[in-house]
Design an enzyme around this catalytic site. Structure first.
Site, short mmCIF file in Angstrom:
data_model
loop_
_atom_site.label_atom_id
_atom_site.label_comp_id
_atom_site.label_asym_id
_atom_site.label_seq_id
_atom_site.Cartn_x
_atom_site.Cartn_y
_atom_site.Cartn_z
N SER A 1 10.43 11.17 -8.75
CA SER A 1 11.00 12.47 -9.10
C SER A 1 10.34 13.51 -8.21
O SER A 1 9.15 13.40 -7.89
CB SER A 1 10.75 12.80 -10.57
OG SER A 1 11.06 14.17 -10.82
N TYR B 1 4.68 13.66 -17.53
CA TYR B 1 5.79 13.12 -16.74
C TYR B 1 5.53 13.32 -15.26
O TYR B 1 5.71 12.41 -14.44
CB TYR B 1 7.09 13.80 -17.16
CG TYR B 1 8.32 13.30 -16.43
CD1 TYR B 1 8.97 12.14 -16.84
CD2 TYR B 1 8.84 13.99 -15.34
CE1 TYR B 1 10.10 11.68 -16.18
CE2 TYR B 1 9.97 13.54 -14.67
CZ TYR B 1 10.59 12.39 -15.10
OH TYR B 1 11.72 11.94 -14.44
#
Length: 264
Positions: A143, A159
């Site tokens: 990501s 995350y």
């Protein structure tokens, strides 16, 4: 690209970007086996992919799941060319968030969903390649938040840590296993329309911000299919001289500051 006589396992391949990649691979001649969390998504994925494809339900954080997938894939197709690990998720509902508010459960669950699951699938796939003395390819889903934070709207620090760790892990194993012909790369999307991105995709303020943060093609969120060109490139056997690379598919996210509404 011609993917005839290739076979791929996609962990997290029954919805979103994983399923889009599976459809793209199948359309180019590959055989695919997809793994998802629940039976319903597996049934739908099998219908979408059509005859010859395999859809299995299982928890990517359980070591048995990927081992079962590899055995089923090998038995059905004779060999496995590569793995695309998409499985992961937000730990927000368990307590991920800004560091001063993260719960230990939120931290641990986020790491389990995103990092442990990937380690397990990569380990099993590497062992398969080594056992059969075959070259192969692994592509991991990262990501942009792993290295390009956005502090106002995207503040799940566990995350971000997990996705950053995916980069380090992938580069490390790419280096170690290169002599065996095993390639490992990472594709790093920005905000895409996926089940996990539902919160952001339904927030008008975030969508307004996105128009300047990822300004390509009208400043929209990514569609699942937008990842396919990068995925096919990395997974194709002809990419045999590419390993340890991180490619952002982000609509310009990492190049853009992004503008907030006046007064914020």
């Amino acid at each position: 690209m011609n993917f005839k006589n290739t076979v791929y396992i996609i962990m997290g391949g029954t919805t979103g970007m994983g399923l889009a990649a599976a459809v793209a691979l199948k359309s180019e001649g590959a055989e695919v086996l997809v793994v998802g969390r629940n039976e319903e998504s597996c049934v739908k994925a099998a219908e979408t992919l059509g005859e010859g494809s395999i859809a299995l339900s299982g928890d990517a954080t359980d070591p048995k799941t990927v081992r079962t997938a590899i055995q089923r894939g090998h038995d059905a197709f004779g060999s496995i060319t590569g793995l695309f690990h998409v499985a992961g998720g937000s730990g927000r509902k368990w307590g991920d968030g800004p560091l001063d508010k993260i719960s230990l459960e939120g931290w641990n669950k986020t790491m389990e969903l995103n990092l442990t699951s990937m380690m397990l699938s990569n380990q099993a796939m590497v062992n398969y390649f080594l056992e059969h003395k075959n070259p192969g390819t692994i592509l991991n889903m990262g990501s942009v938040l792993g290295y390009s934070p956005s502090p106002k709207y995207f503040t799940t620090h566990a995350y971000a840590a997990a996705k950053s760790a995916i980069i380090g892990f992938s580069k490390s194993i790419a280096s170690y296993y290169a002599e065996y012909g095993i390639r490992v790369n990472v594709v790093a999307p920005s905000l895409f329309i996926t089940p996990m991105a539902k919160r952001a995709a339904e927030d008008d303020e975030i969508l307004s911000f996105l128009k300047t943060k990822q300004p390509l093609d009208g400043g929209r969120p990514g569609a699942a299919e937008d990842i396919n060109t990068a995925v096919l490139m990395f997974l194709h056997p002809a990419s045999k001289f590419i390993t340890g690379q991180i490619l952002a598919v982000d609509g310009g996210w990492t190049l853009s500051e992004g503008q907030y509404p006046q007064g914020n």
